[in-house]
Write a protein that holds these residues in place. Structure first.
Motif, PDB file in Angstrom:
ATOM      1  N   ASP A 187      -5.159  69.253  -3.721  1.00  0.00           N
ATOM      2  CA  ASP A 187      -4.881  69.368  -2.285  1.00  0.00           C
ATOM      3  C   ASP A 187      -6.203  69.670  -1.588  1.00  0.00           C
ATOM      4  OD1 ASP A 187      -3.462  69.535   0.092  1.00  0.00           O
ATOM      5  OD2 ASP A 187      -3.023  71.671  -0.147  1.00  0.00           O
ATOM      6  N   ASP A 242      -8.226  73.788  -0.773  1.00  0.00           N
ATOM      7  CA  ASP A 242      -8.233  74.070   0.663  1.00  0.00           C
ATOM      8  C   ASP A 242      -8.321  75.581   0.853  1.00  0.00           C
ATOM      9  OD1 ASP A 242      -7.885  74.313   3.345  1.00  0.00           O
ATOM     10  OD2 ASP A 242      -5.938  73.297   3.454  1.00  0.00           O
ATOM     11  N   THR A 290      -0.250  69.156   1.824  1.00  0.00           N
ATOM     12  CA  THR A 290       0.139  70.192   0.865  1.00  0.00           C
ATOM     13  C   THR A 290       1.572  69.986   0.383  1.00  0.00           C
ATOM     14  OG1 THR A 290      -1.362  71.717   1.987  1.00  0.00           O
ATOM     15  CG2 THR A 290       0.286  72.701   0.549  1.00  0.00           C
ATOM     16  N   SER A 329      -2.705  77.204   1.077  1.00  0.00           N
ATOM     17  CA  SER A 329      -1.254  76.983   1.224  1.00  0.00           C
ATOM     18  C   SER A 329      -0.607  76.532  -0.086  1.00  0.00           C
ATOM     19  CB  SER A 329      -0.965  75.915   2.277  1.00  0.00           C
ATOM     20  OG  SER A 329      -1.773  76.076   3.387  1.00  0.00           O
TER      21      SER A 329
HETATM   22 MG   LIG Z   1      -2.414  71.757   3.666  1.00  0.00          MG
END
Ligand SMILES: [Mg+2]
Ligand SMILES: Nc1ncnc2c1ncn2[C@@H]1O[C@H](COP(=O)(O)OP(=O)(O)OP(=O)(O)O)[C@@H](O)[C@H]1O
Length: 290
Positions: free
Chosen positions: A133, A39, A16, A43
Protein backbone atom coordinates in the motif's frame (compact mmCIF):
# COMPACT_ATOMS: atom_id res chain seq x y z
CA UNK A 1 6.48 -14.68 -5.69
CA UNK A 2 4.72 -11.71 -7.20
CA UNK A 3 4.81 -8.17 -5.81
CA UNK A 4 1.84 -5.88 -6.52
CA UNK A 5 1.88 -2.22 -5.53
CA UNK A 6 -1.39 -0.37 -5.19
CA UNK A 7 -0.69 3.17 -6.32
CA UNK A 8 -2.43 6.41 -7.20
CA UNK A 9 -1.59 10.05 -7.36
CA UNK A 10 -4.69 11.07 -5.51
CA UNK A 11 -5.84 10.53 -1.92
CA UNK A 12 -8.95 8.66 -0.84
CA UNK A 13 -9.47 6.60 -4.00
CA UNK A 14 -9.54 3.25 -2.22
CA UNK A 15 -5.91 2.09 -2.29
CA UNK A 16 -5.78 0.84 1.29
CA UNK A 17 -9.23 -0.77 1.12
CA UNK A 18 -8.30 -2.61 -2.06
CA UNK A 19 -4.90 -3.70 -0.71
CA UNK A 20 -6.41 -5.07 2.50
CA UNK A 21 -9.34 -6.85 0.82
CA UNK A 22 -7.37 -8.45 -2.01
CA UNK A 23 -4.61 -9.54 0.37
CA UNK A 24 -6.99 -11.25 2.79
CA UNK A 25 -8.91 -12.88 -0.05
CA UNK A 26 -5.73 -14.30 -1.60
CA UNK A 27 -4.70 -15.62 1.83
CA UNK A 28 -8.13 -17.19 2.25
CA UNK A 29 -7.65 -18.83 -1.15
CA UNK A 30 -4.53 -20.54 0.18
CA UNK A 31 -1.68 -18.23 -0.84
CA UNK A 32 0.88 -17.00 1.65
CA UNK A 33 0.48 -13.25 1.54
CA UNK A 34 2.55 -10.39 2.90
CA UNK A 35 1.16 -6.86 3.09
CA UNK A 36 3.56 -3.95 3.28
CA UNK A 37 2.29 -0.66 4.65
CA UNK A 38 4.41 1.92 2.84
CA UNK A 39 2.17 4.84 3.73
CA UNK A 40 3.20 6.97 6.69
CA UNK A 41 -0.51 7.33 7.60
CA UNK A 42 -0.39 3.68 8.63
CA UNK A 43 -4.01 2.91 7.67
CA UNK A 44 -3.22 -0.59 6.39
CA UNK A 45 -1.40 -1.39 9.63
CA UNK A 46 -4.66 -0.79 11.51
CA UNK A 47 -6.99 -2.48 9.01
CA UNK A 48 -6.93 -5.91 10.68
CA UNK A 49 -6.11 -7.09 14.16
CA UNK A 50 -2.55 -8.27 14.55
CA UNK A 51 -1.58 -11.66 15.92
CA UNK A 52 2.10 -11.33 16.69
CA UNK A 53 3.03 -7.64 16.88
CA UNK A 54 6.65 -7.55 15.66
CA UNK A 55 9.22 -5.25 17.22
CA UNK A 56 10.08 -3.64 13.91
CA UNK A 57 8.35 -2.60 10.71
CA UNK A 58 8.87 -0.51 7.61
CA UNK A 59 11.47 1.71 9.27
CA UNK A 60 13.94 -1.09 9.83
CA UNK A 61 13.34 -2.44 6.32
CA UNK A 62 14.00 0.92 4.67
CA UNK A 63 16.93 1.89 6.85
CA UNK A 64 18.70 -1.47 6.89
CA UNK A 65 17.71 -2.28 3.31
CA UNK A 66 16.60 -5.78 4.27
CA UNK A 67 13.66 -7.62 5.77
CA UNK A 68 14.45 -9.41 8.99
CA UNK A 69 12.04 -11.66 10.82
CA UNK A 70 11.62 -9.00 13.50
CA UNK A 71 9.96 -6.74 10.91
CA UNK A 72 7.12 -9.15 10.11
CA UNK A 73 3.91 -9.12 12.15
CA UNK A 74 1.18 -11.68 11.76
CA UNK A 75 -2.51 -10.85 11.47
CA UNK A 76 -5.36 -12.82 12.98
CA UNK A 77 -6.01 -14.20 9.49
CA UNK A 78 -4.21 -17.35 8.52
CA UNK A 79 -1.42 -16.95 5.95
CA UNK A 80 -1.69 -13.14 6.09
CA UNK A 81 1.32 -11.25 7.46
CA UNK A 82 2.23 -7.58 7.43
CA UNK A 83 5.18 -5.24 7.62
CA UNK A 84 3.52 -2.41 9.51
CA UNK A 85 4.31 1.22 9.04
CA UNK A 86 5.77 1.98 12.44
CA UNK A 87 6.29 5.67 11.72
CA UNK A 88 6.35 7.99 13.47
CA UNK A 89 6.85 6.24 16.76
CA UNK A 90 9.92 4.14 15.92
CA UNK A 91 13.57 4.89 15.88
CA UNK A 92 15.93 2.58 14.07
CA UNK A 93 19.68 3.00 14.21
CA UNK A 94 19.04 6.40 15.74
CA UNK A 95 16.89 7.61 12.86
CA UNK A 96 13.35 8.86 13.58
CA UNK A 97 10.81 7.51 11.13
CA UNK A 98 9.20 10.86 10.63
CA UNK A 99 12.29 11.39 8.49
CA UNK A 100 11.73 8.25 6.45
CA UNK A 101 10.94 10.06 3.18
CA UNK A 102 13.93 12.33 3.77
CA UNK A 103 16.09 9.33 4.53
CA UNK A 104 15.11 7.67 1.26
CA UNK A 105 15.60 10.86 -0.70
CA UNK A 106 19.12 11.21 0.63
CA UNK A 107 20.14 7.76 -0.57
CA UNK A 108 21.90 7.17 -3.87
CA UNK A 109 20.06 3.83 -4.15
CA UNK A 110 16.66 5.37 -3.26
CA UNK A 111 14.57 3.74 -6.04
CA UNK A 112 16.05 0.31 -5.28
CA UNK A 113 15.58 0.21 -1.51
CA UNK A 114 12.27 -1.70 -1.25
CA UNK A 115 12.88 -3.64 -4.45
CA UNK A 116 16.12 -5.06 -3.09
CA UNK A 117 14.67 -5.71 0.37
CA UNK A 118 11.55 -7.48 -0.92
CA UNK A 119 12.99 -9.43 -3.84
CA UNK A 120 15.07 -11.43 -1.40
CA UNK A 121 15.19 -15.04 -0.15
CA UNK A 122 13.29 -14.41 3.10
CA UNK A 123 10.32 -13.15 1.07
CA UNK A 124 10.74 -15.48 -1.92
CA UNK A 125 10.81 -18.53 0.37
CA UNK A 126 7.91 -17.57 2.62
CA UNK A 127 5.35 -15.76 0.46
CA UNK A 128 3.51 -16.24 -2.81
CA UNK A 129 2.14 -12.74 -3.06
CA UNK A 130 3.16 -9.35 -1.68
CA UNK A 131 0.81 -6.35 -1.69
CA UNK A 132 2.25 -2.89 -1.03
CA UNK A 133 0.00 0.00 0.00
CA UNK A 134 1.43 3.38 -0.94
CA UNK A 135 0.91 7.07 -0.08
CA UNK A 136 -1.57 9.14 -2.09
CA UNK A 137 1.04 11.71 -3.07
CA UNK A 138 4.16 11.45 -5.17
CA UNK A 139 7.36 11.19 -3.18
CA UNK A 140 10.34 8.92 -2.49
CA UNK A 141 8.27 6.33 -0.61
CA UNK A 142 5.78 5.97 -3.48
CA UNK A 143 8.60 5.68 -6.02
CA UNK A 144 10.55 3.03 -4.13
CA UNK A 145 7.31 1.08 -3.41
CA UNK A 146 6.21 1.27 -7.05
CA UNK A 147 9.60 0.17 -8.36
CA UNK A 148 9.63 -2.83 -6.02
CA UNK A 149 6.57 -4.25 -7.77
CA UNK A 150 6.22 -6.60 -10.70
CA UNK A 151 2.86 -5.01 -11.41
CA UNK A 152 0.98 -1.89 -10.37
CA UNK A 153 -2.71 -1.57 -9.56
CA UNK A 154 -4.41 1.80 -9.42
CA UNK A 155 -7.98 2.49 -8.33
CA UNK A 156 -9.69 5.26 -10.27
CA UNK A 157 -13.03 6.82 -9.43
CA UNK A 158 -15.60 7.00 -12.22
CA UNK A 159 -15.89 10.77 -12.35
CA UNK A 160 -14.51 12.86 -15.16
CA UNK A 161 -12.21 15.06 -13.03
CA UNK A 162 -10.91 11.94 -11.38
CA UNK A 163 -10.27 10.22 -14.72
CA UNK A 164 -8.40 13.32 -15.96
CA UNK A 165 -6.39 13.41 -12.78
CA UNK A 166 -5.69 9.71 -13.30
CA UNK A 167 -4.44 10.38 -16.81
CA UNK A 168 -2.20 13.30 -15.96
CA UNK A 169 -1.13 12.04 -12.52
CA UNK A 170 -0.47 8.48 -13.63
CA UNK A 171 1.33 9.62 -16.74
CA UNK A 172 3.57 11.82 -14.58
CA UNK A 173 4.16 8.94 -12.19
CA UNK A 174 5.04 6.54 -15.00
CA UNK A 175 7.42 9.10 -16.54
CA UNK A 176 9.05 9.55 -13.15
CA UNK A 177 9.38 5.79 -12.67
CA UNK A 178 10.90 5.46 -16.13
CA UNK A 179 13.83 7.54 -14.92
CA UNK A 180 14.86 4.39 -13.06
CA UNK A 181 15.65 2.79 -16.42
CA UNK A 182 19.02 4.51 -16.10
CA UNK A 183 19.57 2.10 -13.20
CA UNK A 184 18.45 -0.85 -15.26
CA UNK A 185 14.94 -1.20 -13.79
CA UNK A 186 11.61 -0.56 -15.48
CA UNK A 187 8.22 -0.06 -13.85
CA UNK A 188 5.80 -2.95 -14.20
CA UNK A 189 2.57 -2.63 -16.20
CA UNK A 190 -0.30 -0.82 -14.48
CA UNK A 191 -3.88 -2.04 -14.25
CA UNK A 192 -6.49 0.61 -13.50
CA UNK A 193 -9.45 -0.62 -11.45
CA UNK A 194 -12.59 1.50 -11.62
CA UNK A 195 -13.72 1.81 -8.03
CA UNK A 196 -16.92 3.01 -6.37
CA UNK A 197 -19.20 2.81 -9.39
CA UNK A 198 -22.63 4.19 -8.50
CA UNK A 199 -26.00 4.17 -10.27
CA UNK A 200 -25.35 7.40 -12.05
CA UNK A 201 -21.70 7.11 -12.95
CA UNK A 202 -20.85 6.63 -16.56
CA UNK A 203 -18.09 4.18 -15.87
CA UNK A 204 -18.00 3.15 -19.52
CA UNK A 205 -17.05 6.67 -20.61
CA UNK A 206 -14.24 6.77 -18.06
CA UNK A 207 -13.03 3.34 -19.10
CA UNK A 208 -12.98 4.52 -22.70
CA UNK A 209 -11.03 7.67 -21.79
CA UNK A 210 -8.44 5.62 -19.97
CA UNK A 211 -8.25 3.04 -22.76
CA UNK A 212 -7.87 5.85 -25.30
CA UNK A 213 -4.89 7.17 -23.40
CA UNK A 214 -3.24 3.74 -23.46
CA UNK A 215 -0.62 4.68 -26.04
CA UNK A 216 -0.01 8.06 -24.51
CA UNK A 217 0.74 6.15 -21.30
CA UNK A 218 3.45 4.20 -23.09
CA UNK A 219 1.23 1.16 -23.48
CA UNK A 220 1.75 0.43 -19.81
CA UNK A 221 -1.82 0.98 -18.67
CA UNK A 222 -4.79 -1.34 -19.05
CA UNK A 223 -8.22 -1.25 -17.43
CA UNK A 224 -9.56 -4.23 -15.49
CA UNK A 225 -12.86 -5.64 -16.78
CA UNK A 226 -14.08 -5.99 -13.22
CA UNK A 227 -15.37 -2.77 -11.72
CA UNK A 228 -16.03 -2.30 -8.03
CA UNK A 229 -19.52 -0.98 -7.23
CA UNK A 230 -19.95 1.71 -4.60
CA UNK A 231 -21.13 -0.08 -1.48
CA UNK A 232 -21.26 0.73 2.21
CA UNK A 233 -20.02 -2.83 2.72
CA UNK A 234 -16.42 -1.65 2.18
CA UNK A 235 -16.72 0.78 5.03
CA UNK A 236 -18.67 -1.61 7.24
CA UNK A 237 -16.11 -4.36 6.75
CA UNK A 238 -13.26 -1.95 7.57
CA UNK A 239 -15.05 -0.83 10.73
CA UNK A 240 -15.54 -4.45 11.76
CA UNK A 241 -11.83 -5.18 10.95
CA UNK A 242 -13.03 -7.79 8.45
CA UNK A 243 -12.08 -8.54 4.85
CA UNK A 244 -15.09 -7.54 2.78
CA UNK A 245 -15.53 -11.04 1.30
CA UNK A 246 -16.40 -12.28 4.77
CA UNK A 247 -19.18 -9.76 5.19
CA UNK A 248 -22.71 -10.93 4.52
CA UNK A 249 -24.16 -8.30 2.23
CA UNK A 250 -25.79 -8.09 -1.15
CA UNK A 251 -26.15 -4.91 -3.17
CA UNK A 252 -28.29 -5.11 -6.29
CA UNK A 253 -27.71 -8.84 -6.50
CA UNK A 254 -23.91 -8.72 -6.32
CA UNK A 255 -22.00 -9.39 -3.15
CA UNK A 256 -18.67 -7.64 -2.52
CA UNK A 257 -17.30 -11.15 -2.23
CA UNK A 258 -18.34 -11.88 -5.86
CA UNK A 259 -16.68 -8.65 -6.99
CA UNK A 260 -13.46 -9.29 -5.09
CA UNK A 261 -13.29 -12.87 -6.40
CA UNK A 262 -13.70 -11.69 -9.99
CA UNK A 263 -11.12 -8.99 -9.53
CA UNK A 264 -8.47 -11.20 -8.01
CA UNK A 265 -9.02 -13.84 -10.71
CA UNK A 266 -8.32 -11.13 -13.24
CA UNK A 267 -5.31 -9.65 -11.46
CA UNK A 268 -3.74 -12.93 -10.35
CA UNK A 269 -4.65 -15.44 -13.08
CA UNK A 270 -3.15 -18.36 -11.13
CA UNK A 271 -6.06 -17.93 -8.69
CA UNK A 272 -8.66 -18.09 -11.43
CA UNK A 273 -11.62 -20.23 -10.33
CA UNK A 274 -10.33 -20.62 -6.77
CA UNK A 275 -12.81 -19.71 -4.03
CA UNK A 276 -12.04 -18.40 -0.57
CA UNK A 277 -12.03 -21.25 1.90
CA UNK A 278 -11.27 -23.63 -0.96
CA UNK A 279 -14.87 -24.53 -1.70
CA UNK A 280 -15.55 -24.84 -5.39
CA UNK A 281 -18.52 -22.58 -6.05
CA UNK A 282 -18.71 -22.62 -2.27
CA UNK A 283 -21.16 -20.73 -0.22
CA UNK A 284 -19.44 -21.08 3.10
CA UNK A 285 -15.82 -20.51 3.87
CA UNK A 286 -14.11 -21.50 7.07
CA UNK A 287 -14.30 -18.08 8.64
CA UNK A 288 -17.32 -16.50 7.01
CA UNK A 289 -19.65 -16.18 4.10
CA UNK A 290 -18.96 -15.54 0.47
MG1 LIG B 1 -4.58 4.68 2.09
N1 LIG C 1 -16.08 0.42 -3.54
C1 LIG C 1 -16.26 1.27 -2.53
N2 LIG C 1 -17.52 1.68 -2.21
C2 LIG C 1 -17.73 2.54 -1.20
N3 LIG C 1 -16.77 3.05 -0.45
C3 LIG C 1 -15.49 2.69 -0.69
C4 LIG C 1 -15.16 1.78 -1.75
N4 LIG C 1 -13.81 1.61 -1.74
C5 LIG C 1 -13.33 2.38 -0.74
N5 LIG C 1 -14.32 3.02 -0.11
C6 LIG C 1 -14.20 3.95 1.03
O1 LIG C 1 -13.48 5.10 0.59
C7 LIG C 1 -12.73 5.63 1.68
C8 LIG C 1 -11.29 5.84 1.23
O2 LIG C 1 -10.71 4.58 1.00
P1 LIG C 1 -9.16 4.30 1.31
O3 LIG C 1 -8.78 4.76 2.66
O4 LIG C 1 -8.94 2.87 0.98
O5 LIG C 1 -8.47 5.24 0.22
P2 LIG C 1 -6.92 5.54 0.02
O6 LIG C 1 -6.72 5.75 -1.43
O7 LIG C 1 -6.12 4.50 0.68
O8 LIG C 1 -6.77 6.92 0.80
P3 LIG C 1 -5.39 7.63 1.23
O9 LIG C 1 -4.90 8.32 0.00
O10 LIG C 1 -5.82 8.59 2.31
O11 LIG C 1 -4.44 6.59 1.70
C9 LIG C 1 -12.90 4.67 2.83
O12 LIG C 1 -13.85 5.18 3.71
C10 LIG C 1 -13.41 3.39 2.18
O13 LIG C 1 -14.23 2.61 3.05
Amino acid sequence: MVILSVVGTKGGIGKTTLTANLSALAADMGLRVLMVDADIQGSLSKFYQLGKNADDGLTSVVISGRVSESAISTTVWERLDIIVCDAPRRKFAGIETTDLEQFIQGRIDAPMILRKALRSPIIEDNYDLVFIDTPGAQGPLLYTAALAAHRLISPVLPETPSAREFRTGTFELLLKLEEAQALGISPGPLTAVINRVGHTNDARQITKEIRDSYLEMRGLVTVAETMIPASVAYNEAATALLPVHRLKRRDRGVTPSDTMHELIWELVPSLSGVYAGGYEGGSQSEGGER
